[in-house]
Design a protein around this motif. Sequence first.
Motif, PDB file in Angstrom:
ATOM      1  N   LYS A 290      76.114  67.830  -2.106  1.00 16.36           N
ATOM      2  CA  LYS A 290      77.389  68.157  -1.454  1.00 16.36           C
ATOM      3  C   LYS A 290      78.465  67.191  -1.952  1.00 16.36           C
ATOM      4  O   LYS A 290      78.788  66.194  -1.316  1.00 16.36           O
ATOM      5  N   TYR A 291      78.996  67.524  -3.130  1.00 15.71           N
ATOM      6  CA  TYR A 291      79.934  66.622  -3.801  1.00 15.71           C
ATOM      7  C   TYR A 291      81.188  66.362  -2.964  1.00 15.71           C
ATOM      8  O   TYR A 291      81.656  65.226  -2.874  1.00 15.71           O
ATOM      9  N   TYR A 298      82.990  58.768   0.856  1.00 12.84           N
ATOM     10  CA  TYR A 298      83.330  57.606   0.022  1.00 12.84           C
ATOM     11  C   TYR A 298      84.790  57.190   0.242  1.00 12.84           C
ATOM     12  O   TYR A 298      85.085  56.009   0.427  1.00 12.84           O
ATOM     13  N   ASN A 299      85.696  58.169   0.225  1.00 15.23           N
ATOM     14  CA  ASN A 299      87.119  57.854   0.398  1.00 15.23           C
ATOM     15  C   ASN A 299      87.407  57.246   1.764  1.00 15.23           C
ATOM     16  O   ASN A 299      88.220  56.323   1.891  1.00 15.23           O
ATOM     17  N   LEU A 300      86.761  57.768   2.800  1.00 11.50           N
ATOM     18  CA  LEU A 300      86.995  57.259   4.149  1.00 11.50           C
ATOM     19  C   LEU A 300      86.346  55.895   4.359  1.00 11.50           C
ATOM     20  O   LEU A 300      86.923  55.010   4.998  1.00 11.50           O
ATOM     21  N   PHE A 301      85.154  55.709   3.804  1.00 12.05           N
ATOM     22  CA  PHE A 301      84.418  54.463   4.047  1.00 12.05           C
ATOM     23  C   PHE A 301      84.935  53.290   3.219  1.00 12.05           C
ATOM     24  O   PHE A 301      84.544  52.149   3.467  1.00 12.05           O
ATOM     25  N   ARG A 302      85.776  53.555   2.257  1.00 11.07           N
ATOM     26  CA  ARG A 302      86.328  52.427   1.496  1.00 11.07           C
ATOM     27  C   ARG A 302      87.663  51.955   2.062  1.00 11.07           C
ATOM     28  O   ARG A 302      88.306  51.077   1.495  1.00 11.07           O
ATOM     29  N   LEU A 346      64.968  62.431 -16.288  1.00  9.01           N
ATOM     30  CA  LEU A 346      66.291  62.711 -16.849  1.00  9.01           C
ATOM     31  C   LEU A 346      67.104  63.614 -15.930  1.00  9.01           C
ATOM     32  O   LEU A 346      68.317  63.424 -15.761  1.00  9.01           O
ATOM     33  N   GLU A 347      66.432  64.596 -15.338  1.00 10.21           N
ATOM     34  CA  GLU A 347      67.134  65.486 -14.402  1.00 10.21           C
ATOM     35  C   GLU A 347      67.660  64.718 -13.203  1.00 10.21           C
ATOM     36  O   GLU A 347      68.802  64.925 -12.765  1.00 10.21           O
ATOM     37  N   GLU A 348      66.820  63.816 -12.664  1.00 12.22           N
ATOM     38  CA  GLU A 348      67.258  63.013 -11.522  1.00 12.22           C
ATOM     39  C   GLU A 348      68.413  62.094 -11.903  1.00 12.22           C
ATOM     40  O   GLU A 348      69.378  61.944 -11.165  1.00 12.22           O
ATOM     41  N   ARG A 349      68.304  61.492 -13.086  1.00  9.84           N
ATOM     42  CA  ARG A 349      69.379  60.598 -13.530  1.00  9.84           C
ATOM     43  C   ARG A 349      70.682  61.377 -13.726  1.00  9.84           C
ATOM     44  O   ARG A 349      71.758  60.932 -13.314  1.00  9.84           O
ATOM     45  N   ASP A 350      70.585  62.552 -14.349  1.00  4.49           N
ATOM     46  CA  ASP A 350      71.781  63.388 -14.551  1.00  4.49           C
ATOM     47  C   ASP A 350      72.394  63.788 -13.218  1.00  4.49           C
ATOM     48  O   ASP A 350      73.624  63.807 -13.065  1.00  4.49           O
ATOM     49  N   ARG A 351      71.539  64.108 -12.256  1.00  6.27           N
ATOM     50  CA  ARG A 351      72.042  64.551 -10.945  1.00  6.27           C
ATOM     51  C   ARG A 351      72.802  63.429 -10.247  1.00  6.27           C
ATOM     52  O   ARG A 351      73.907  63.646  -9.723  1.00  6.27           O
ATOM     53  N   TYR A 352      72.239  62.247 -10.268  1.00  9.67           N
ATOM     54  CA  TYR A 352      72.924  61.129  -9.604  1.00  9.67           C
ATOM     55  C   TYR A 352      74.154  60.664 -10.388  1.00  9.67           C
ATOM     56  O   TYR A 352      75.137  60.224  -9.786  1.00  9.67           O
ATOM     57  N   ASP A 353      74.096  60.765 -11.712  1.00 10.87           N
ATOM     58  CA  ASP A 353      75.292  60.450 -12.504  1.00 10.87           C
ATOM     59  C   ASP A 353      76.431  61.395 -12.152  1.00 10.87           C
ATOM     60  O   ASP A 353      77.595  60.986 -12.064  1.00 10.87           O
ATOM     61  N   GLU A 354      76.095  62.663 -11.952  1.00 10.69           N
ATOM     62  CA  GLU A 354      77.110  63.650 -11.580  1.00 10.69           C
ATOM     63  C   GLU A 354      77.689  63.340 -10.204  1.00 10.69           C
ATOM     64  O   GLU A 354      78.898  63.449  -9.988  1.00 10.69           O
ATOM     65  N   ILE A 355      76.834  62.947  -9.281  1.00 11.56           N
ATOM     66  CA  ILE A 355      77.310  62.588  -7.937  1.00 11.56           C
ATOM     67  C   ILE A 355      78.253  61.387  -8.008  1.00 11.56           C
ATOM     68  O   ILE A 355      79.335  61.396  -7.400  1.00 11.56           O
ATOM     69  N   ILE A 356      77.863  60.366  -8.747  1.00 12.34           N
ATOM     70  CA  ILE A 356      78.701  59.160  -8.841  1.00 12.34           C
ATOM     71  C   ILE A 356      80.011  59.465  -9.549  1.00 12.34           C
ATOM     72  O   ILE A 356      81.064  58.924  -9.193  1.00 12.34           O
ATOM     73  N   SER A 357      79.956  60.358 -10.542  1.00  9.28           N
ATOM     74  CA  SER A 357      81.178  60.716 -11.265  1.00  9.28           C
ATOM     75  C   SER A 357      82.122  61.547 -10.396  1.00  9.28           C
ATOM     76  O   SER A 357      83.315  61.244 -10.285  1.00  9.28           O
ATOM     77  N   ARG A 358      81.593  62.582  -9.759  1.00  7.79           N
ATOM     78  CA  ARG A 358      82.449  63.507  -9.012  1.00  7.79           C
ATOM     79  C   ARG A 358      82.790  63.020  -7.612  1.00  7.79           C
ATOM     80  O   ARG A 358      83.908  63.244  -7.132  1.00  7.79           O
ATOM     81  N   SER A 359      81.849  62.368  -6.969  1.00 10.90           N
ATOM     82  CA  SER A 359      82.043  62.002  -5.568  1.00 10.90           C
ATOM     83  C   SER A 359      82.471  60.555  -5.369  1.00 10.90           C
ATOM     84  O   SER A 359      83.221  60.252  -4.442  1.00 10.90           O
ATOM     85  N   PHE A 360      81.988  59.664  -6.238  1.00 12.00           N
ATOM     86  CA  PHE A 360      82.256  58.236  -6.045  1.00 12.00           C
ATOM     87  C   PHE A 360      83.186  57.660  -7.103  1.00 12.00           C
ATOM     88  O   PHE A 360      83.297  56.448  -7.251  1.00 12.00           O
ATOM     89  N   PHE A 366      78.385  51.518  -7.414  1.00 13.51           N
ATOM     90  CA  PHE A 366      77.401  52.590  -7.202  1.00 13.51           C
ATOM     91  C   PHE A 366      76.577  52.806  -8.476  1.00 13.51           C
ATOM     92  O   PHE A 366      75.381  53.117  -8.407  1.00 13.51           O
ATOM     93  N   GLN A 367      77.203  52.671  -9.646  1.00 14.76           N
ATOM     94  CA  GLN A 367      76.453  52.771 -10.894  1.00 14.76           C
ATOM     95  C   GLN A 367      75.407  51.653 -10.978  1.00 14.76           C
ATOM     96  O   GLN A 367      74.279  51.880 -11.422  1.00 14.76           O
ATOM     97  N   TYR A 368      75.803  50.466 -10.552  1.00 11.25           N
ATOM     98  CA  TYR A 368      74.881  49.325 -10.537  1.00 11.25           C
ATOM     99  C   TYR A 368      73.714  49.594  -9.587  1.00 11.25           C
ATOM    100  O   TYR A 368      72.545  49.322  -9.913  1.00 11.25           O
ATOM    101  N   THR A 369      74.019  50.144  -8.409  1.00  8.14           N
ATOM    102  CA  THR A 369      72.975  50.481  -7.435  1.00  8.14           C
ATOM    103  C   THR A 369      72.010  51.506  -8.008  1.00  8.14           C
ATOM    104  O   THR A 369      70.783  51.387  -7.862  1.00  8.14           O
ATOM    105  N   LEU A 370      72.551  52.528  -8.673  1.00 10.01           N
ATOM    106  CA  LEU A 370      71.719  53.570  -9.271  1.00 10.01           C
ATOM    107  C   LEU A 370      70.793  52.981 -10.331  1.00 10.01           C
ATOM    108  O   LEU A 370      69.595  53.284 -10.355  1.00 10.01           O
TER     109      LEU A 370
END
Length: 739
Positions: A290-291, A298-302, A346-360, A366-370
């Motif tokens: 749910k991007y 993310y926007n509200l919590f920062r 790779l699929e999991e990494r791509d999925r989380y990269d997409e979340i961090i890119s689009r949502s965060f 967050f990239q460091y956490t991932l």
Amino acid sequence: MSARRDSGTLKKKSRFRIEPFKNKVDLDPQYADRTWKILEDAIHEIHNHNAFGLSFEQLYRNAYNMVLHKCGDRLYNGLETTITQHLTGITACIEAANGRPFLEELNKRWLDHNKSMQMIRDILMYMDRTYVKQQKKLPVHELGLQIWRDNVVRSSNTQQRLLNTLLELVRSERTGDTVNKGLLRSITQMLMDLGLPVYQTDFEKPFLQASADFYKVEAQEFISTCNCSDYLKKAETRLNQETARVAAYLDPSTEAKITLVVETEMLGAQMKALVEMPNSGLVCMLQDNKYDDLHRMYNLFRRTGVSGGLPLMREVLSQHIRETGKELVMDPERCKDPIEYVNRLLEERDRYDEIISRSFLNDKSFQYTLSHAFEYFINLNNRSPEFLCLFVDDKLRKGFKNMQEDDIEVMLDKIMILFRHLQEKDMFEKYYKQLLGKRLLSGRSVSDDAERSLIVKLRTECGYQFTSKLEGMFTDIKTSKDTMQQFKSTAPDTGKMELSVQVLTTGSWPTQPGAKCNLPSEVHQCCETFKNFYTKKHTGRRLTWQTNMGSADLVARFGNSKFELNVSTYQMCILLLFNDADTLSYSEIESVTEIPTVDLKRALQSLSCVKGKVIIRKEPMSKDVSETDVFHFNDNFTSKLFRVKINTVAAQKETEPEKQETRAKVEEDRKITIEAAIVRIMKSRKALDHNNLIADVTNQLQSLFMPTPILIKTRIESLIEREYIERDKNDRKLYHYLA
């Protein structure tokens, strides 16, 4: 036309000087009262909206004369008294208004007062410029504001009523009612005109407290009735409404304060409950991709008021990735297929990269956490380096076929991301070298550019030492081609047999010194010819044939059919035996060829048990080869293809003894690497204590593997025994370098 000035006739300009009267001027004792009476009447007319009949010029002159004749006190005090008396009556009118007309009456009287004070200020302008400055009193306009503040706004019956009315109107608007924003804007502007402290004390501070109480109650209501997504939308809406409210009728300085109140009460106080909300919290958002909801959180919590919001999100994100990743890498079913294993990573990494890119918004934290979460669970499975190598091998053998160059680069970059997460990079290098050797020797790599590109990326990541042997393998292949051209130009004709030799540098290739095989006589003769040629050209070098790594192309007849078979060197040795016999037992083949048992069984299995490629028939028929089996040449073999590739049956994963052997080799290499690092550090530092030496060695080697303190300590002891370093005589924790 011109004019000439005679400088001699010019005279110095004289300066005018105003002198006081030489004779004392007597002032009419009634002058001040009489003049003030005129001005007082004029002020009353102004208050009564009858200023159109006044002569402002005459009034200004009267005020001027009063100041000039030292009657400024009479004029200033009289003005203060007159305005106070007038506003006392105005206050009574305002207090008499009921309900919303109260604000309208207050606003009307305020506008009238402002207009009147502007006229009065114009009449008393000279007093403002002289008397007020000399006596350090309030200017006329500020005096009018002060009297209005003290007698109207802060009157006993008006102050609290005004505050309650404003707060009630704000509350009404929050609950969906329509309010007169223009009127509210005028009232709040009045408070600002009276001074920022008035606005803050009489309105802003109680307004913020009332808002905090309102949103505290509303937050409790929403948290009990809404899911996380809906709650965040409502909080976002409230923040936008408060921003619009400030723009509509509050002072801009209030915006940061009221948004902080909303953030604190609706988000800061509820953030843990929101993030951990069952069936709709952060974990569910991550699982369902749910991007938009993740971006909203993310926007509200920062925001400033949500202290610790982003760290909480990162903590939950890390925990979720670690848990799901652990399930993935420890799943026995997934570990059966290394290609699928890495594909899922790779699929999991791509999925989380997409979340961090689009949502965060590609937030570095967050990239460091991932990265840290992936590094944690990937290294839980000590076969991850091996599986990643097998995945790369699969891609370079066939996966990159028909792919565009840009797509290949993208995939290589993804592979490098997983590689960075590996703690045992030296283990990866061991497996990669073995598989690269097989690809280069068999010529089965689909892209030399992709091979070299990956090595460049590995060198960039780990340094030249990591890839020096891999690059040496490519150099050997190129050198071997040149050597074979020279050999073919000088060697005698070998008839129907064509020999191709690749000379490999010992140490660069994963060779097996113990591997041997009795080659057929015609093949052995060709090999000896090449050996003589090479040793003459390179004096002092010694060639050892690696029969386990070779291949051959054979032309075979089956009845009336002829096929070209591509086989390994071991398979060639077996098949050529059937030129002299139609049937051979396992023991006969073993005694003639002397192929190692494991390799012999695999070669026979691939020739007799693979469906559609049964070159020799086995008795009894079974999937495995035993030492009692008998083999017959299959005259009935047929294939749709003229060229038939016979792959050697081999486990895609190492057997347990092979794994132990590989691990043992890596452990031995690590000992040497650790000792080299210790010597380099001690040579540079000359003297170093134990803890700092452990830290420096770990820091140097962590990009290759993570050495344990116990292992480092063991290598230190070994170096002390061999007198590379020594302990200090007085401090056993201090080491000295021995030149």
